[in-house]
Every structure is written in structure tokens, then in C-alpha cells.
Design a protein around this motif. Structure first.
Motif, PDB file in Angstrom:
ATOM      1  N   ASN A   1       0.839  -1.193   0.000  1.00  0.00           N
ATOM      2  CA  ASN A   1       0.000   0.000   0.000  1.00  0.00           C
ATOM      3  C   ASN A   1       0.878   1.249   0.000  1.00  0.00           C
ATOM      4  O   ASN A   1       2.076   1.196   0.263  1.00  0.00           O
ATOM      5  CB  ASN A   1      -0.968   0.010   1.190  1.00  0.00           C
ATOM      6  CG  ASN A   1      -0.244  -0.038   2.508  1.00  0.00           C
ATOM      7  OD1 ASN A   1       0.873   0.426   2.619  1.00  0.00           O
ATOM      8  ND2 ASN A   1      -0.887  -0.597   3.511  1.00  0.00           N
ATOM      9  N   LEU A   2       0.275   2.380  -0.308  1.00  0.00           N
ATOM     10  CA  LEU A   2       1.007   3.629  -0.453  1.00  0.00           C
ATOM     11  C   LEU A   2       1.566   4.137   0.874  1.00  0.00           C
ATOM     12  O   LEU A   2       2.648   4.713   0.914  1.00  0.00           O
ATOM     13  CB  LEU A   2       0.081   4.680  -1.088  1.00  0.00           C
ATOM     14  CG  LEU A   2       0.727   5.980  -1.525  1.00  0.00           C
ATOM     15  CD1 LEU A   2       1.828   5.705  -2.533  1.00  0.00           C
ATOM     16  CD2 LEU A   2      -0.300   6.902  -2.114  1.00  0.00           C
ATOM     17  N   VAL A   3       0.863   3.899   1.961  1.00  0.00           N
ATOM     18  CA  VAL A   3       1.319   4.378   3.269  1.00  0.00           C
ATOM     19  C   VAL A   3       2.623   3.691   3.680  1.00  0.00           C
ATOM     20  O   VAL A   3       3.503   4.300   4.287  1.00  0.00           O
ATOM     21  CB  VAL A   3       0.214   4.171   4.331  1.00  0.00           C
ATOM     22  CG1 VAL A   3       0.698   4.569   5.712  1.00  0.00           C
ATOM     23  CG2 VAL A   3      -1.021   4.958   3.962  1.00  0.00           C
ATOM     24  N   SER A   4       2.763   2.422   3.306  1.00  0.00           N
ATOM     25  CA  SER A   4       3.982   1.701   3.696  1.00  0.00           C
ATOM     26  C   SER A   4       5.218   2.231   2.980  1.00  0.00           C
ATOM     27  O   SER A   4       6.329   2.000   3.430  1.00  0.00           O
ATOM     28  CB  SER A   4       3.823   0.201   3.450  1.00  0.00           C
ATOM     29  OG  SER A   4       3.764  -0.061   2.071  1.00  0.00           O
TER      30      SER A   4
ATOM     31  N   PHE B   1       5.927   5.470   2.764  1.00  0.00           N
ATOM     32  CA  PHE B   1       6.397   6.554   3.617  1.00  0.00           C
ATOM     33  C   PHE B   1       6.778   6.065   5.006  1.00  0.00           C
ATOM     34  O   PHE B   1       7.703   6.580   5.608  1.00  0.00           O
ATOM     35  CB  PHE B   1       5.322   7.643   3.708  1.00  0.00           C
ATOM     36  CG  PHE B   1       4.972   8.223   2.380  1.00  0.00           C
ATOM     37  CD1 PHE B   1       5.817   9.123   1.762  1.00  0.00           C
ATOM     38  CD2 PHE B   1       3.816   7.851   1.729  1.00  0.00           C
ATOM     39  CE1 PHE B   1       5.515   9.657   0.522  1.00  0.00           C
ATOM     40  CE2 PHE B   1       3.495   8.378   0.496  1.00  0.00           C
ATOM     41  CZ  PHE B   1       4.347   9.286  -0.114  1.00  0.00           C
ATOM     42  N   TYR B   2       6.070   5.086   5.524  1.00  0.00           N
ATOM     43  CA  TYR B   2       6.321   4.580   6.867  1.00  0.00           C
ATOM     44  C   TYR B   2       7.335   3.443   6.842  1.00  0.00           C
ATOM     45  O   TYR B   2       8.175   3.322   7.715  1.00  0.00           O
ATOM     46  CB  TYR B   2       5.009   4.128   7.509  1.00  0.00           C
ATOM     47  CG  TYR B   2       5.168   3.624   8.913  1.00  0.00           C
ATOM     48  CD1 TYR B   2       5.014   2.283   9.204  1.00  0.00           C
ATOM     49  CD2 TYR B   2       5.500   4.488   9.949  1.00  0.00           C
ATOM     50  CE1 TYR B   2       5.175   1.810  10.498  1.00  0.00           C
ATOM     51  CE2 TYR B   2       5.662   4.029  11.226  1.00  0.00           C
ATOM     52  CZ  TYR B   2       5.496   2.688  11.498  1.00  0.00           C
ATOM     53  OH  TYR B   2       5.659   2.209  12.764  1.00  0.00           O
TER      54      TYR B   2
ATOM     55  N   PRO C   1      11.365   5.218   6.023  1.00  0.00           N
ATOM     56  CA  PRO C   1      10.720   5.167   4.708  1.00  0.00           C
ATOM     57  C   PRO C   1      11.423   4.210   3.754  1.00  0.00           C
ATOM     58  O   PRO C   1      12.625   4.002   3.840  1.00  0.00           O
ATOM     59  CB  PRO C   1      10.813   6.611   4.205  1.00  0.00           C
ATOM     60  CG  PRO C   1      11.854   7.264   5.017  1.00  0.00           C
ATOM     61  CD  PRO C   1      11.945   6.518   6.312  1.00  0.00           C
TER      62      PRO C   1
ATOM     63  N   LEU D   1       9.607   4.754  -2.727  1.00  0.00           N
ATOM     64  CA  LEU D   1       9.228   6.157  -2.826  1.00  0.00           C
ATOM     65  C   LEU D   1       9.700   6.758  -4.144  1.00  0.00           C
ATOM     66  O   LEU D   1       8.946   7.466  -4.819  1.00  0.00           O
ATOM     67  CB  LEU D   1       9.799   6.935  -1.641  1.00  0.00           C
ATOM     68  CG  LEU D   1       9.421   8.391  -1.508  1.00  0.00           C
ATOM     69  CD1 LEU D   1       7.922   8.526  -1.329  1.00  0.00           C
ATOM     70  CD2 LEU D   1      10.147   9.008  -0.334  1.00  0.00           C
TER      71      LEU D   1
END
Length: 154
Positions: free
Chosen positions: A8-11, A13-14, A20, A25
Motif C-alpha cells: 500500500n502507499l502508506v507503507s 512513507f512509513y 521510509p 518512494l
């Protein structure tokens, strides 16, 4: 391959571990940029109406560059403050030893620059062109002074 394309997209950045996922990214940023350009060309939005994302990104870039410029302008003051704080905490004998070491370093760097310009570059210029290298160096004086001033030990 799983680091390049996360679930997923959140992973991106996190990163799952608190850091990150830089590879993911970068891949996402490239793909997103290509998608913006393709969408703009597909919808033929060369006019000023209807295009919201590119002006937003452009203004974000302008704001970021302004912040970076402000930081760059204040860097000399920050570096001078750090140096003066360190000098204030140093005793005079330690300061004298440090300055003599710094003098040796500066002298060594100047000797290395002069050797590079007067011996190495002159020899290379003569070997390649069979002309007077010092006449060429005389014309390159400003460029060499800029190169010496921009040299970094980092």
C-alpha cells in the motif's frame, strides 16, 4: 522486488519499520510524474482552465525552493555561531595547536593546488597539444581560481 512495489502507499512513507522505503518512494514518484504528464497530454489541457494538479505541484516546488534559499542564506551565520561557540570553549594553548595544524593543512592544500595547476595540468596540456601550457593557464586563471575556491574536503 517486494521493496520496490509495496502493498500500500502508506507503507512507502512509513516502511513498516519506522523508516521510509526510499526505493519504493522513488519508484512511486517517477510513476506519479509520468502519470501526470500522460493525463495532461491525454486530456489536452494546455490551456489554463481545468488543470489543478500541476499548478499545485508547481507552487509546492516554488515554496520548497524559497525555504531552501532562506536556509542557504542563513547558513554562514549558523556556521559562524558554531565556530565561535567552539572557539569560546577552547583554551589558548589548544587553540594555538589547532591553528598551527590548520595552517599546515592550508599550506598543504595550496601546494597541492599549485602542483596540480603548474605541473600536472601543464604537462597534460603540453602532451596533448604540444603548445605552451602556461599561455593556456594564464587564460584559465579565473576558472582555476573558482575551482580552488569551490574545492571541498567533504
Amino acid at each position: 522486488a517486494e521493496h520496490m512495489v509495496p502493498n500500500n502507499l502508506v507503507s512507502i512513507f512509513y516502511g513498516g519499520s519506522g523508516t521510509p522505503n526510499m526505493l519504493g518512494l522513488i519508484l512511486f514518484a517517477i510513476a506519479f510524474g509520468i502519470a501526470i504528464v500522460v493525463c495532461r497530454r491525454a486530456t489536452n489541457l494546455d490551456q489554463d482552465h481545468g488543470d489543478l494538479l500541476l499548478p499545485l505541484i508547481s507552487q509546492t516546488l516554488d515554496a520548497t525552493l524559497l525555504l531552501v534559499l532562506m536556509i542557504v542564506k542563513t547558513t554562514p551565520v549558523a556556521v559562524a555561531s558554531l565556530l565561535l561557540g567552539a572557539l569560546a570553549q577552547t583554551s589558548m594553548p589548544d587553540l594555538a595547536r589547532s591553528m598551527s595544524s590548520l595552517g599546515v593543512l592550508v599550506l598543504g592544500m595550496l601546494c597541492a593546488f599549485l602542483f596540480h595547476i603548474l605541473v600536472f595540468m601543464s604537462g597534460l596540456s603540453w602532451a596533448l597539444t604540444h603548445t605552451n601550457p602556461y599561455q593556456h593557464i594564464r587564460g584559465m586563471g579565473r576558472a582555476m581560481a573558482l575551482a580552488m575556491g569551490c574545492a571541498s574536503s567533504a
